[in-house]
Write a protein that holds these residues in place. Structure first.
Motif, mmCIF file in Angstrom:
data_model
loop_
_atom_site.group_PDB
_atom_site.id
_atom_site.type_symbol
_atom_site.label_atom_id
_atom_site.label_comp_id
_atom_site.label_asym_id
_atom_site.label_seq_id
_atom_site.Cartn_x
_atom_site.Cartn_y
_atom_site.Cartn_z
ATOM 1 N N SER A 206 0.837 -1.201 0.000
ATOM 2 C CA SER A 206 0.000 0.000 0.000
ATOM 3 C C SER A 206 0.872 1.251 0.000
ATOM 4 O O SER A 206 2.040 1.226 0.401
ATOM 5 C CB SER A 206 -0.911 0.013 1.228
ATOM 6 O OG SER A 206 -0.151 0.060 2.422
ATOM 7 N N ASP A 207 0.300 2.331 -0.423
ATOM 8 C CA ASP A 207 1.024 3.600 -0.543
ATOM 9 C C ASP A 207 0.763 4.434 0.709
ATOM 10 O O ASP A 207 -0.161 5.249 0.761
ATOM 11 C CB ASP A 207 0.568 4.336 -1.805
ATOM 12 C CG ASP A 207 1.374 5.610 -2.038
ATOM 13 O OD1 ASP A 207 2.469 5.716 -1.460
ATOM 14 O OD2 ASP A 207 0.892 6.490 -2.783
ATOM 15 N N ARG A 208 1.577 4.227 1.728
ATOM 16 C CA ARG A 208 1.455 4.992 2.973
ATOM 17 C C ARG A 208 2.522 6.067 2.999
ATOM 18 O O ARG A 208 3.707 5.795 2.791
ATOM 19 C CB ARG A 208 1.620 4.081 4.192
ATOM 20 C CG ARG A 208 0.523 3.035 4.362
ATOM 21 C CD ARG A 208 0.845 2.128 5.532
ATOM 22 N NE ARG A 208 -0.136 1.069 5.698
ATOM 23 C CZ ARG A 208 -1.187 1.139 6.504
ATOM 24 N NH1 ARG A 208 -1.381 2.238 7.242
ATOM 25 N NH2 ARG A 208 -2.033 0.148 6.602
ATOM 26 N N GLY A 361 -1.971 -9.987 1.732
ATOM 27 C CA GLY A 361 -1.364 -9.197 0.671
ATOM 28 C C GLY A 361 -1.019 -10.091 -0.505
ATOM 29 O O GLY A 361 -1.752 -11.018 -0.864
ATOM 30 N N GLU A 362 0.163 -9.836 -1.102
ATOM 31 C CA GLU A 362 0.584 -10.656 -2.237
ATOM 32 C C GLU A 362 0.994 -12.054 -1.789
ATOM 33 O O GLU A 362 1.069 -12.976 -2.611
ATOM 34 C CB GLU A 362 1.730 -9.957 -2.973
ATOM 35 C CG GLU A 362 1.297 -8.623 -3.567
ATOM 36 C CD GLU A 362 2.395 -7.940 -4.362
ATOM 37 O OE1 GLU A 362 3.473 -8.551 -4.518
ATOM 38 O OE2 GLU A 362 2.175 -6.811 -4.823
ATOM 39 N N LEU A 427 4.978 -0.270 14.081
ATOM 40 C CA LEU A 427 4.613 1.098 13.709
ATOM 41 C C LEU A 427 4.775 1.256 12.210
ATOM 42 O O LEU A 427 5.861 1.027 11.663
ATOM 43 C CB LEU A 427 5.503 2.102 14.452
ATOM 44 C CG LEU A 427 5.414 3.560 14.033
ATOM 45 C CD1 LEU A 427 3.999 4.106 14.243
ATOM 46 C CD2 LEU A 427 6.426 4.399 14.801
ATOM 47 N N LEU A 428 3.707 1.639 11.529
ATOM 48 C CA LEU A 428 3.735 1.813 10.084
ATOM 49 C C LEU A 428 4.164 3.244 9.732
ATOM 50 O O LEU A 428 4.163 4.136 10.582
ATOM 51 C CB LEU A 428 2.376 1.476 9.495
ATOM 52 C CG LEU A 428 1.818 0.082 9.827
ATOM 53 C CD1 LEU A 428 0.646 -0.254 8.920
ATOM 54 C CD2 LEU A 428 2.889 -0.985 9.737
ATOM 55 N N PRO A 429 4.532 3.487 8.469
ATOM 56 C CA PRO A 429 5.070 4.791 8.090
ATOM 57 C C PRO A 429 4.171 5.973 8.431
ATOM 58 O O PRO A 429 4.659 7.062 8.759
ATOM 59 C CB PRO A 429 5.257 4.670 6.567
ATOM 60 C CG PRO A 429 5.437 3.211 6.323
ATOM 61 C CD PRO A 429 4.555 2.535 7.329
#
Length: 510
Positions: A206-208, A361-362, A427-429
């Motif tokens: 994903s684009d975070r 996901g993939e 923790l995600l971006p």
């Protein structure tokens, strides 16, 4: 006193001696040496009257500080004058009895020791004394000094507040007790989504948006506060994506060091000069890369030439003296390559581990390992590990075989079995916090809620508790299976057990 013809109490001896230093040609430091010895005697005679409950860090009630115009007096006593010469220079000697052993301790105080004691006595936040970038001591230096003082017994501390309850805790086997509490908390920080690879089992493309430098600095300050409140040491594991592609990585890496956090890196092979610059700031605990099997299979998953680049990169890391780790994602397609790969890496890396595939996901396009073959594979892996010291036991289900063969338990995935929302958070971006990165488990966002508040939310408590199906298992403190695997197979992670579990005697007898 008898030789001098004096009729006085022993505590008067230093003063009596003071009047005779000149005429008797005694060393100038002899009076202060006598005062120190008398203070040691007084402290040794003290009863260890410790508070029954400690709610915050406090000074050991037996501790005293003796000011002296001479240095090395403590060393002179300890070494019995063997090669020690006092110097006429102001100093302080700290004297105390250890709260657990009752042994007498004394040492010449360093300035940072005195500052650590001052911070506790006056309840001063280390960040207020040593703001990042100012002064000679960082916040991490001061916190480390406080932690050391606790370890030495100069300070008393309530101990770690990260503790979880096992089923029928009062009946837990003593060998499991250490796994119920931790003194280290890890924040696995996926600091960027940018990646120079496109692996076939990637669980999040994903684009975070990544945080700004200022936002990332606030995260570190928040983590520092969390660790102080919970009485644990902090570790930051930088990953991604590829963490080396985050534009402010050196600045954030340096700040994490100044806060005193242990730092690890989970990344991809890259320019070794980038690693040299980080190492110059602080030695990382380890650098982990991934391989998915032998060269041909690995390159199908991670891209052409990846295997050879990774091997060269690992050699460069070891040349810099950095501890190297290799992680593999276990699937049906690489099951037969694990042991050959581990053998090939034996003299090339410091540690090798595997995780079972999280089919999100993939990764959902890949096949999970056959459940019927998994227990046999674990046994074969354990046998191979006896002759290969790099092979780690990260899967929690290893404890089933160890228990059945009479061996003591190991910590498994995070050192405490499943550590989701216990001794570990992801923790995600964009600031989103998850109990575990391997499957969707959102708990809140650190940019608008403190880590302390997120950690104590009911949602986090549910992940810490694990599945109800594991609640009565005697291996609960060191296992709890893998919730990411259960989620991958569409199970209820809070009620169903890990479908790969093969323990034949789960329930603890009443």
């Amino acid at each position: 006193m008898a030789a001098l013809g004096e009729n006085a109490r022993p505590d008067h001896f230093p003063d009596t001696l003071s009047a005779r230093v000149g005429p008797m040609a005694l060393p100038g430091y002899i009076v202060d040496l006598a005062r120190l010895e008398w203070r040691l005697h007084q402290t040794q005679s003290l009863a260890l009257d410790l508070p029954s409950r400690i709610n915050h860090a406090m000074v050991n009630p037996t501790l005293t500080i003796l000011e002296s115009p001479w240095k090395h007096l403590a060393e002179l006593i300890r070494m019995n004058a063997d090669g020690v010469t006092p110097i006429e220079e102001p100093s302080h000697v700290i004297i105390w009895k250890h709260p657990q052993t009752g042994a007498l301790h004394y040492e010449e105080a360093k300035p940072i020791d005195l500052l650590a004691l001052k911070l506790i006595v006056e309840q001063i936040d280390p960040k207020a004394v040593a703001p990042l970038g100012n002064g000679n001591a960082t916040s991490g230096d001061l916190q480390h000094a406080i932690d050391q003082a606790v370890t030495q017994g100069m300070l008393l501390s309530p101990g770690s507040r990260i503790h979880r309850t096992a089923f029928r805790e009062n009946r837990v086997d003593p060998c499991f007790e250490p796994f119920l509490t931790t003194d280290v908390f890890t924040l696995q920080w996926h600091i960027t989504q940018h990646c120079d690879l496109h692996c076939k089992h990637c669980y999040d493309r994903s684009d975070r948006a990544a945080m700004s430098e200022a936002e990332a600095m606030k995260v570190l300050a928040d983590l520092f506060d969390f660790c102080r409140h919970m009485h644990v040491r902090g570790q930051v594991t930088f990953t991604g994506g590829n963490p080396l592609l985050y534009p402010h990585i050196e600045c954030i890496y340096r700040a994490a060091t100044q806060y005193g956090f242990g730092i690890a890196i989970l990344g991809n092979p890259g320019p070794i000069d980038d690693i040299r610059r980080l190492k110059k700031i602080a030695q990382p605990l380890y650098f982990q890369v991934s391989l998915e099997g032998l060269a041909s299979h690995n390159d199908v998953i991670r891209g052409k030439g990846h295997f050879e680049r990774t091997i060269r990169f690992l050699e460069q890391l070891r040349g810099l003296g950095i501890f190297t780790m290799v992680m593999l994602t276990l699937t049906q397609d690489n099951l037969d390559q694990i042991l050959p790969l581990a053998a090939d890496l034996k003299n090339r890396v410091d540690a090798f581990n595997f995780n079972r595939l999280s089919a999100v996901g993939e990764g959902a396009t890949l096949a999970m390992v056959d459940r019927e073959k998994f227990a046999t594979f674990l046994q074969e892996y354990l046998s191979a590990a006896e002759g290969n010291p790099i092979m780690g036991l990260k899967d929690n289900l290893f404890n089933i075989i160890r228990h059945e063969s009479g061996h003591p338990p190991i910590g498994g995935c995070t050192g405490h079995g499943c550590g989701a929302a216990f001794n570990f958070l992801a923790l995600l971006p964009d600031g989103e916090i998850h109990a575990c990165r391997k499957f969707p488990s959102p708990l809140g966002n650190i940019l608008d809620t403190s880590l302390i508040d997120i950690y104590h939310r009911q949602a986090a408590e549910r992940y810490r508790a694990g599945s109800l199906a594991c609640g009565q298992c005697r291996l609960n403190p060191v296992c709890r299976g893998c919730m990411a695997v259960s989620h991958s197979l569409g199970l209820d992670i809070f009620n169903d057990k890990d479908p790969f579990c093969f323990f034949s005697c789960q329930v603890t007898p009443a």
